[in-house]
Design a protein around this motif. Structure first.
Motif, PDB file in Angstrom:
ATOM      1  N   ASN A 190       1.035  -1.381   0.015  1.00 39.84           N
ATOM      2  CA  ASN A 190       0.142   0.042  -0.089  1.00 39.84           C
ATOM      3  C   ASN A 190       0.848   1.175  -0.102  1.00 39.84           C
ATOM      4  O   ASN A 190       0.219   2.317  -0.352  1.00 39.84           O
ATOM      5  N   GLU A 191       2.194   1.132   0.401  1.00 45.03           N
ATOM      6  CA  GLU A 191       3.052   2.420   0.273  1.00 45.03           C
ATOM      7  C   GLU A 191       3.791   2.498  -1.000  1.00 45.03           C
ATOM      8  O   GLU A 191       4.562   3.273  -1.026  1.00 45.03           O
ATOM      9  N   THR A 192       3.363   1.558  -1.899  1.00 42.09           N
ATOM     10  CA  THR A 192       3.840   1.727  -3.310  1.00 42.09           C
ATOM     11  C   THR A 192       3.385   3.151  -3.940  1.00 42.09           C
ATOM     12  O   THR A 192       2.212   3.425  -3.746  1.00 42.09           O
ATOM     13  N   PRO A 193       4.531   4.147  -4.236  1.00 40.21           N
ATOM     14  CA  PRO A 193       4.082   5.395  -4.306  1.00 40.21           C
ATOM     15  C   PRO A 193       2.753   5.829  -5.390  1.00 40.21           C
ATOM     16  O   PRO A 193       1.889   6.417  -4.851  1.00 40.21           O
ATOM     17  N   LYS A 194       2.738   5.104  -6.486  1.00 43.96           N
ATOM     18  CA  LYS A 194       1.336   5.354  -7.089  1.00 43.96           C
ATOM     19  C   LYS A 194       0.191   4.760  -6.421  1.00 43.96           C
ATOM     20  O   LYS A 194      -0.890   5.547  -6.595  1.00 43.96           O
ATOM     21  N   LEU A 195       0.367   3.714  -5.814  1.00 42.14           N
ATOM     22  CA  LEU A 195      -0.998   3.083  -5.191  1.00 42.14           C
ATOM     23  C   LEU A 195      -1.191   4.142  -3.956  1.00 42.14           C
ATOM     24  O   LEU A 195      -2.307   4.198  -3.821  1.00 42.14           O
ATOM     25  N   LYS A 196      -0.243   4.426  -3.193  1.00 45.99           N
ATOM     26  CA  LYS A 196      -0.473   5.195  -2.039  1.00 45.99           C
ATOM     27  C   LYS A 196      -1.278   6.385  -2.234  1.00 45.99           C
ATOM     28  O   LYS A 196      -2.382   6.712  -1.566  1.00 45.99           O
ATOM     29  N   GLU A 197      -0.806   7.074  -3.284  1.00 44.98           N
ATOM     30  CA  GLU A 197      -1.487   8.240  -3.748  1.00 44.98           C
ATOM     31  C   GLU A 197      -3.019   8.010  -4.413  1.00 44.98           C
ATOM     32  O   GLU A 197      -4.099   8.810  -3.967  1.00 44.98           O
ATOM     33  N   TYR A 198      -3.238   6.919  -4.882  1.00 42.74           N
ATOM     34  CA  TYR A 198      -4.484   6.683  -5.279  1.00 42.74           C
ATOM     35  C   TYR A 198      -5.337   6.201  -4.083  1.00 42.74           C
ATOM     36  O   TYR A 198      -6.379   6.512  -3.861  1.00 42.74           O
ATOM     37  N   LEU A 199      -4.776   5.338  -3.174  1.00 36.56           N
ATOM     38  CA  LEU A 199      -5.549   4.808  -2.027  1.00 36.56           C
ATOM     39  C   LEU A 199      -5.979   6.063  -1.164  1.00 36.56           C
ATOM     40  O   LEU A 199      -7.168   6.091  -0.582  1.00 36.56           O
ATOM     41  N   GLU A 200      -5.130   7.188  -1.134  1.00 37.63           N
ATOM     42  CA  GLU A 200      -5.566   7.933  -0.237  1.00 37.63           C
ATOM     43  C   GLU A 200      -6.858   8.702  -0.769  1.00 37.63           C
ATOM     44  O   GLU A 200      -7.535   9.364   0.174  1.00 37.63           O
ATOM     45  N   LYS A 201      -7.236   8.810  -2.054  1.00 40.98           N
ATOM     46  CA  LYS A 201      -8.157   9.704  -2.658  1.00 40.98           C
ATOM     47  C   LYS A 201      -9.068   8.704  -3.026  1.00 40.98           C
ATOM     48  O   LYS A 201     -10.468   9.096  -3.397  1.00 40.98           O
ATOM     49  N   ARG A 202      -9.177   7.487  -3.092  1.00 38.23           N
ATOM     50  CA  ARG A 202     -10.153   6.609  -3.642  1.00 38.23           C
ATOM     51  C   ARG A 202     -11.482   6.731  -2.570  1.00 38.23           C
ATOM     52  O   ARG A 202     -11.397   6.644  -1.355  1.00 38.23           O
ATOM     53  N   LYS A 203     -12.653   6.468  -3.178  1.00 42.42           N
ATOM     54  CA  LYS A 203     -14.030   6.540  -2.178  1.00 42.42           C
ATOM     55  C   LYS A 203     -13.849   5.072  -1.454  1.00 42.42           C
ATOM     56  O   LYS A 203     -13.498   4.322  -1.964  1.00 42.42           O
ATOM     57  N   TYR A 204     -14.294   5.423  -0.337  1.00 43.06           N
ATOM     58  CA  TYR A 204     -14.423   4.403   0.650  1.00 43.06           C
ATOM     59  C   TYR A 204     -15.661   3.266   0.576  1.00 43.06           C
ATOM     60  O   TYR A 204     -16.468   3.638   0.043  1.00 43.06           O
ATOM     61  N   SER A 205     -15.336   2.187   0.496  1.00 47.83           N
ATOM     62  CA  SER A 205     -16.188   1.076   0.782  1.00 47.83           C
ATOM     63  C   SER A 205     -15.914  -0.113   1.592  1.00 47.83           C
ATOM     64  O   SER A 205     -14.576  -0.304   1.538  1.00 47.83           O
ATOM     65  N   ILE A 206     -16.607  -0.565   2.196  1.00 40.77           N
ATOM     66  CA  ILE A 206     -16.156  -1.841   3.257  1.00 40.77           C
ATOM     67  C   ILE A 206     -15.537  -2.898   2.316  1.00 40.77           C
ATOM     68  O   ILE A 206     -14.486  -3.567   3.231  1.00 40.77           O
ATOM     69  N   LEU A 207     -15.985  -3.361   1.241  1.00 44.34           N
ATOM     70  CA  LEU A 207     -15.588  -4.431   0.413  1.00 44.34           C
ATOM     71  C   LEU A 207     -14.989  -4.046  -0.955  1.00 44.34           C
ATOM     72  O   LEU A 207     -15.787  -2.882  -1.335  1.00 44.34           O
TER      73      LEU A 207
END
Length: 207
Positions: A190-207
């Motif tokens: 999850n700390e892969t740079p491109k993924l980290k940026e994406y994960l911080e911005k993506r819409k939350y869903s439990i699944l």
């Protein structure tokens, strides 16, 4: 330019690994998110009545793992050698085996099953499946010194498993304090740079 259209529900689920592969490759795609009503109308036209579906300039690919493998090979995340590719594929098969058990709980959440039924499924089906699944994943991680499941670089198997661990964490099946090896792996991916940026911005869903 190739036009990619990924169709799934408005959730992470079985489409999220494909989304993350597009992010890592810096490739634009149409993220077509369906409501339940839209899915019911579309369902009769789908090869197996299921999503996700990936359209590539009109060419249609169904089944989540087939979509992931296609994108991983196209974008360079399938493994560096045939042996690494085979290992990544086998890990995905382990993940899909686990999903057979977990889907009883996930579907229960999605379709509003009673808390009593969810608790029963948790104790009788998913918790035992998690125990075995985690033991399999830890064997791969303990054997491989890179911190990834396969080889020395990120593969689609890492992405799919880390994404699944996020869902298991959200539903209290994965406790990072109790599973240090898996927690370190989850954090690394999850700390892969491109993924980290994406994960911080993506819409939350439990699944």
């Amino acid at each position: 330019m190739v036009h990619y259209k990924l169709t799934y529900f408005d959730a992470r689920g079985l489409a999220e690994t494909a989304r993350q592969l597009f992010v890592l490759a810096d490739v634009e795609f149409e993220d077509n998110r369906l409501t339940i009503e839209e899915f019911q109308k579309l369902k009769p036209t789908l090869p197996s009545g299921q999503v996700p579906i990936l359209h590539v300039d009109g060419f249609e690919i169904s089944q989540s793992a087939a979509i992931w493998r296609y994108l991983a090979r196209k974008f360079g995340y399938s493994g560096k050698t045939p042996e690494e590719e085979a290992t990544a594929d086998s890990i995905i098969d382990h993940f899909k085996d686990f999903l057979v058990s977990f889907k009883h709980y996930g579907a229960g959440l999605f379709f509003g099953k009673s808390q009593e039924e969810l608790n029963r499924v948790r104790k009788e089906i998913v918790e035992p499946a998690c125990k075995f699944y985690f033991s399999v994943l830890k064997k791969y991680l303990e054997k491989n010194t890179s911190g990834y499941l396969v080889g020395s670089d990120l593969t689609y198997a890492d992405i799919a498993v880390a994404e699944n661990l996020t869902s298991l964490k959200n539903t209290n099946f994965f406790n990072p304090d109790e599973e240090k090896t898996l927690a370190a792996f989850h954090q690394k991916v999850n700390e892969t740079p491109k993924l980290k940026e994406y994960l911080e911005k993506r819409k939350y869903s439990i699944l």
